[in-house]
Design a protein around this motif. Structure first.
Motif, short mmCIF file in Angstrom:
data_model
loop_
_atom_site.label_atom_id
_atom_site.label_comp_id
_atom_site.label_asym_id
_atom_site.label_seq_id
_atom_site.Cartn_x
_atom_site.Cartn_y
_atom_site.Cartn_z
N ALA A 324 0.97 -1.22 -0.04
CA ALA A 324 -0.04 0.06 0.08
C ALA A 324 0.72 1.32 0.04
CB ALA A 324 -0.97 0.02 1.17
N VAL A 325 1.99 1.25 0.65
CA VAL A 325 2.82 2.56 0.68
C VAL A 325 3.41 2.41 -0.78
CG1 VAL A 325 5.14 3.34 1.91
CG2 VAL A 325 3.27 2.13 3.27
N GLY A 326 3.97 1.46 -1.11
CA GLY A 326 4.51 1.53 -2.29
C GLY A 326 3.62 2.15 -3.59
N ALA A 327 2.38 1.60 -3.24
CA ALA A 327 1.36 2.12 -4.49
C ALA A 327 1.05 3.71 -4.26
CB ALA A 327 0.14 1.38 -4.41
N ASN A 328 1.59 4.17 -3.14
CA ASN A 328 1.58 5.53 -2.97
C ASN A 328 -0.10 5.99 -2.34
OD1 ASN A 328 2.88 7.75 -2.56
ND2 ASN A 328 1.89 8.98 -4.23
N LEU A 329 -0.57 4.79 -1.54
CA LEU A 329 -1.79 5.16 -1.07
C LEU A 329 -1.55 5.51 0.47
CD1 LEU A 329 -3.88 1.74 -2.24
CD2 LEU A 329 -4.08 4.29 -3.01
N LEU A 330 -0.76 4.86 1.18
CA LEU A 330 -0.19 5.20 2.65
C LEU A 330 0.82 5.74 2.63
CD1 LEU A 330 -1.63 1.94 4.12
CD2 LEU A 330 -2.95 4.10 3.74
N THR A 331 1.27 6.27 3.73
CA THR A 331 2.46 6.72 4.30
C THR A 331 2.72 6.22 5.86
OG1 THR A 331 1.84 8.74 5.28
CG2 THR A 331 2.38 8.84 3.00
N ALA A 332 3.83 5.84 5.99
CA ALA A 332 4.41 5.52 7.11
C ALA A 332 5.05 6.68 7.97
CB ALA A 332 5.26 4.19 7.41
N ASP A 333 4.57 7.06 9.35
CA ASP A 333 5.06 8.12 10.02
C ASP A 333 6.04 7.75 11.30
OD1 ASP A 333 3.32 7.27 11.68
OD2 ASP A 333 2.10 9.18 11.57
N GLY A 334 6.17 6.49 11.35
CA GLY A 334 7.06 6.02 12.67
C GLY A 334 6.23 5.63 13.68
N GLU A 335 5.09 5.94 13.84
CA GLU A 335 4.05 5.32 14.72
C GLU A 335 2.94 4.61 14.09
OE1 GLU A 335 2.82 8.13 17.39
OE2 GLU A 335 4.56 8.74 18.11
N GLY A 336 2.82 4.92 13.04
CA GLY A 336 1.47 4.30 12.31
C GLY A 336 1.38 4.57 10.86
N TYR A 337 0.20 4.49 10.44
CA TYR A 337 0.04 4.62 9.07
C TYR A 337 -1.20 5.83 8.86
CZ TYR A 337 2.41 0.24 9.53
OH TYR A 337 3.71 -0.56 9.87
N ARG A 338 -1.05 6.39 7.78
CA ARG A 338 -2.18 7.28 7.04
C ARG A 338 -2.06 7.38 5.75
NH1 ARG A 338 -2.53 12.29 9.13
NH2 ARG A 338 -1.59 11.82 11.11
N PHE A 339 -3.12 7.71 5.28
CA PHE A 339 -3.54 7.92 3.75
C PHE A 339 -2.64 9.17 3.34
CE2 PHE A 339 -6.95 5.03 4.59
CZ PHE A 339 -7.17 4.60 3.36
#
Length: 1022
Positions: A324-339
């Protein structure tokens, strides 16, 4: 948590935005120099706000700044109080560690409401004053952290902000003055509909010059082409592709990315929603399920909570997340995930089936209930309440919502507390009775302490009482009135008079905030319900409120009787808070009635007890009213000292409006003492500190008065416009309304609008004078009387003057004169009214001078000396001798004061009178020397005296020439010289001066033209 994954659809080249980035960069430079900066960046969803922010923060970090970002959380009607600030402080805690702890030292129990890592939050009364203290302490923390380094704080997605976040952000915008700090907030313009709660906040930032608004426009066609080139790795796109993408995206950067990605993989979708979901649908089923799960979890979901909810092996979860991150849907911020973009999350949520959404929310609720440590402590209650509510389980949702409301109240987030309590009201009927009976009351028995709260299961009326209190504290008066109405409807036919009386009392308080006496009928109903019941705290509260109403309306023995009964009853039932309120009202009434020593002693005793109890809800009233009372009665030294001490206390407790009121009072005292520079500085501080309109209006009005005293009419007019705007739509107390009326009268008179000035005065003096206003009524009456005296020679002002003077005398009659200051003002007003009628004498002004001389009021004393000198010269016809010596001495004293304080109009009037009278004003104390070249009074020659006498009779230049056997041209020259020597601009003014100062008599027998029925001696024989 996951390694960086290259994104094919995000351009590695930052496109456009050079102007906006330059503005932000310049702000960073100013902040580094110690001048705080504030920016609000707006633009439609996907236009590039986040990318601009990322580029700016990277540049700021490269320049040595510490940066942090907090995002507002979208939780529907629940909201999440202070979410971005909690995230910001948590990030700063990680980055700065001991430095943040040192900056928060001594205030950890307060700041823990935003950052639980600092310790346990201190329990308090939980009212709006505690909330103000939290805001002030947060401001000070930011200033300390930004004292030695540049700090950049960004708040994203302000369109989702809860009310508490908006108010804290606005507070920071207004309050930060000395720090190396940049505050930046972003919001989506397309989400701000006409009734969106962010709209008033944005309007307020428009009026705040220190906040720079930055609006991001869609990309132009060349910029879209540059963006596509970056996405394609530097390959220049075909012209057809650029045209198609530009037309479909309309320059929206996010849509450009989506269109390029979807076109290369799957072809172009026909609808925006399909466009947004194209990339999701291209992923495997497991990854799609994880993405949908994150969408339900909120704007951001912690890794631990997601692991618990997903219920799949960690390797499988990480693989899905990586995809999902690779498809640029999500980002990882160190604690969790957001769109990566909120539009994508909205599209995913909209695509869920109702049952699917309910099921996923239940999984989140169950996981969080079992493992609360998976979520930050400050978010647990609100998120659990939201999950259970969205899961459609009233039995679980009601307790969770009530817990979240308690948490919101403890953090002073009253608007959010009210929304949660309203959700609890919505859930009430659908919750099983056994669950409702097991729920304990929300933690606020003080909301109505006499009605049994906390002694049994929570009732619907208890919930309404709590919601009513939250509505009042969040200033949502319409909602508070509706809740009170609903509660009283439930109480119809019920035998609970005490509880009904409490709700009627609250309705009365709500109404009184909007308009005086509006809640009197509700208060009477409360009294009627209490009749015959045993004494209670509600009895005491009703009486105390009634006493305060009566004291604010009129002076009467009834006010004393009511407040004394309130004191006795509160003492009897052990309600010390209500007792202190009532005692303070009683002490103020005593001081207003003339027992200044007794009243001040009583007010001081209450103030000391309030400080001892740290009862913040009473502190503001005590700190403000005591120095105000001292200032009203002329005890200026004590008022100044008490104001300064009060400002320190208010600052310590974070009571900014209280500090603003005290600054305004101190400014008033300094103005009275003739220390006008100190007064101006205090007024500037008051305007910075004020968070609501009334103290700000008071400071603006005082600034307008000071500008007029200094002769700056343009500034005074501008201040009047601001004052009228600040007081518009507000319940303005007499302590603000009377000075505002005085400013309006003075400006109207300066502009020659005498009828408007008279109308303003009549309106201001309609009805009785309430207590605690004599110190404002006398200056208003003096201004009106002085206006009538100054304009007495203008023909347009003559119409209605007799009625105006009579009206001022009638208005004076009921105003107390028991204080030396008030007696002196009465003498001034009386003398000015006589001057308006051309009946004043030097003796009238001597009485005013004798009364003013012992008082610390140099400017009114100087004005009285000017008037006595004028009267002496008029009575003596401008002749020499002791009269002229005394007049010159009075004028020297008056000019000395005017020069010292900077009263330009007063100084110029003194000097003008001296020149007219031919007096020198050497400040050495020596006898005045006559003006060189003067051969008669006011430097007029004998011939000029004769010409002036004829001017005073209304003769034209030709008639003067015939009368004095001179040519009309010579007569014209004489008239011009007379106007110059008298420093007037018109013949009418010269005539007025001649009559007023006894210069209208000719120096010899009149000469008349020879003609039928007249002889050459002018004896008038016919």
């Amino acid at each position: 948590m996951l390694p960086d994954v290259e994104s094919r659809s995000v351009s590695p080249v930052f496109v456009g935005r050079s102007t906006e980035l330059a503005a932000l960069t310049e702000g960073l430079a100013r902040a580094t120099a110690g001048e705080p900066q504030a920016f609000v960046v707006g633009g439609e969803a996907g236009v590039g706000k986040t990318r601009l922010l990322e580029e700016y923060l990277a540049a700021a970090r490269a320049a040595g700044a510490v940066t942090t970002v907090g995002g507002c959380v979208e939780l529907g009607a629940d909201g999440l109080p202070f979410a971005p600030f909690a995230a910001v402080l948590r990030s700063l805690h990680r980055q700065l560690g001991p430095e943040l702890a040192a900056a928060a030292a001594g205030q950890e129990d307060e700041l823990a409401r935003l950052l639980p890592e600092l310790g346990e939050a201190r329990q308090s009364a939980g009212d709006e004053l505690d909330r103000a203290r939290l805001f002030e302490l947060t401001t000070r923390l930011m200033e300390k952290l930004a004292a030695e380094r540049t700090l950049v704080i960004a708040v994203e997605d302000l369109h989702w902000a809860d009310r508490s976040t908006r108010e804290l952000l606005g507070y920071l915008f207004r309050s930060l003055h000395r720090a190396r700090l940049v505050l930046l907030a972003t919001y989506r313009t397309d989400d701000i509909h006409r009734r969106h709660p962010l709209r008033p906040f944005l309007a307020e930032t428009e009026r705040t010059r220190s906040v720079l608004r930055v609006e991001l426009c869609p990309f132009t066609r060349p910029e879209v082409a540059a963006q596509i080139t970056g996405i394609r790795g530097g390959d220049e796109p075909p012209e057809e592709l650029v045209c198609t993408v530009f037309e479909r995206s309309e320059g929206n950067a996010f849509f450009v990315e989506e269109l390029i990605a979807s076109r290369s993989d799957h072809g172009m979708s026909e609808s925006l929603r399909d466009l947004l979901l194209v990339r999701l649908e291209a992923l495997d089923d497991g990854t799609q399920e994880i993405v949908r799960l994150i969408a339900v979890g909120g704007s951001a979901v912690e890794h631990g909570l997601l692991t618990e909810v997903a219920g799949c092996p960690e390797g499988q979860l990480l693989a899905a997340l990586r995809t999902a991150v690779g498809a640029n849907l999500l980002t990882a911020d160190g604690e969790g995930y957001r769109f990566r973009h909120s539009l994508m999350r909205e599209a995913v949520l909209d695509d869920l089936l109702p049952g699917e959404r309910t099921r996923l929310n239940r999984r989140y609720a169950e996981a969080l209930a079992a493992h609360p440590q998976l979520v930050a402590r400050d978010q647990r209650a609100a998120r659990l309440a939201s999950y259970w509510y969205q899961a459609g389980d009233p039995a679980r949702a009601l307790p969770a919502v009530l817990d979240a409301s308690v948490d919101a109240r403890r953090r002073y987030a009253y608007a959010e507390q009210l929304r949660l309590l309203e959700r609890a009201l919505e859930l009430w009927d659908g919750t099983p009775a056994e669950v409702r009976e097991a729920v304990r009351p929300v933690e606020r028995p003080e909301a109505y302490p006499a009605c049994g709260a906390g002694k049994g299961p929570l009732r619907l009326l208890d919930l309404l009482a709590e919601a009513l209190t939250a509505a009042q504290l969040s200033a949502q008066r319409d909602r508070a009135r509706a809740i009170a109405k609903q509660a009283l409807r439930l109480l119809e036919g019920e035998s609970e008079p005490l509880l009904a009386a409490w709700f009627w009392l609250q309705r009365s308080r709500i109404a009184d905030v909007l308009m005086p006496d509006a809640g009197l009928e509700d208060l009477r109903r409360a009294q009627e319900l209490l009749r015959g019941l045993p004494p209670s705290a509600v009895h005491a509260q009703v009486l105390a409120h009634l006493a305060a109403q009566q004291a604010g309306r009129r002076r009467s023995p009834e006010s004393y009787r009511t407040v004394e009964r309130a004191v006795d009853l509160a003492r009897l039932v052990g309600d010390e808070s209500t007792e202190l309120h009532a005692r303070f009202t009683l002490a103020g009434l005593k001081a207003d009635a003339g027992d200044v020593a007794g009243g001040v002693a009583g007010m001081t005793a209450v103030r000391n007890r309030v400080l001892e109890r740290r009862e913040v809800s009473l502190m503001g009233r005590c700190l403000i009213n005591l120095p105000a009372t001292l200032a009203d009665v002329g005890e200026v030294e004590a008022a100044a000292a008490m104001s300064q001490e009060g400002m320190e206390l208010a600052h310590r407790y974070g009571l900014e409006d209280t500090e603003a009121w005290l600054s305004a009072i101190y400014a008033r005292v300094m103005a009275g003492l003739g220390r006008w520079d100190e007064s101006a500085a205090a007024l500037a501080a008051a305007r910075r500190q004020a968070r609501t309109s009334r103290p700000r209006a008071a400071a603006v009005v005082a600034a307008g008065q000071l500008a007029l005293d200094r002769g700056d009419i343009d500034t005074a007019r501008a201040e009047l416009v601001v004052a009228l705007r600040e007081s518009s739509g507000q319940r303005v107390t007499a302590q603000v309304a009377l000075p505002l009326a005085r400013l309006r009268v003075r400006i109207a008179v300066a502009d020659g609008r005498i009828e408007e000035a008279r109308d303003v005065l009549r309106t201001a003096l309609t009805g009785d004078y309430p207590p605690f206003t004599s110190g404002h009524v006398w200056p208003l009456l003096l201004t009106a009387a002085t206006a009538e005296a100054e304009l007495r020679d203008l023909p347009e002002a003559a119409v209605g003057r007799a009625a105006a003077v009579r009206g001022i005398r009638e208005a004076m009659s009921p105003v107390p004169r028991s204080m030396p200051l008030w007696e002196a003002f009465e003498a001034l007003v009386s003398a000015e009214l006589l001057r308006a009628e051309d009946r004043d004498t030097a003796a009238h002004w001597a009485r005013a001078i004798d009364l003013l001389r012992p008082l610390p009021v140099p400017v009114p004393l100087a004005e009285a000396r000017l008037r006595r000198a004028e009267a002496l010269l008029a009575e003596g016809g401008g002749a020499g001798g002791r009269t002229r010596e005394e007049a010159a001495g009075l004028l020297r004293q008056a000019r000395s004061v005017a020069a010292r304080v900077g009263a330009r109009p007063l100084r110029e009037e003194v000097e003008r009178l001296a020149r007219r009278a031919g007096l020198g004003l050497a400040l050495s104390g020596q006898a005045p020397a006559p003006v060189r070249g003067a051969t008669g009074g006011f430097g007029l020659t004998r011939r000029e005296r004769d010409v002036l006498a004829l001017v005073a009779e209304g003769r034209s230049n030709r008639q003067i020439a015939e009368e004095l056997f001179i040519s009309p041209k010579t007569a014209s020259v004489h008239v011009s010289r007379i106007l110059a020597k008298l420093e007037v601009s018109a013949r009418g003014e010269a005539a007025a001066v001649a009559h007023r100062l006894g210069l209208a008599a000719r120096t010899g027998p009149p000469r008349v033209a020879v003609g039928p029925g007249a002889d050459r001696t002018g004896t008038g024989r016919t």
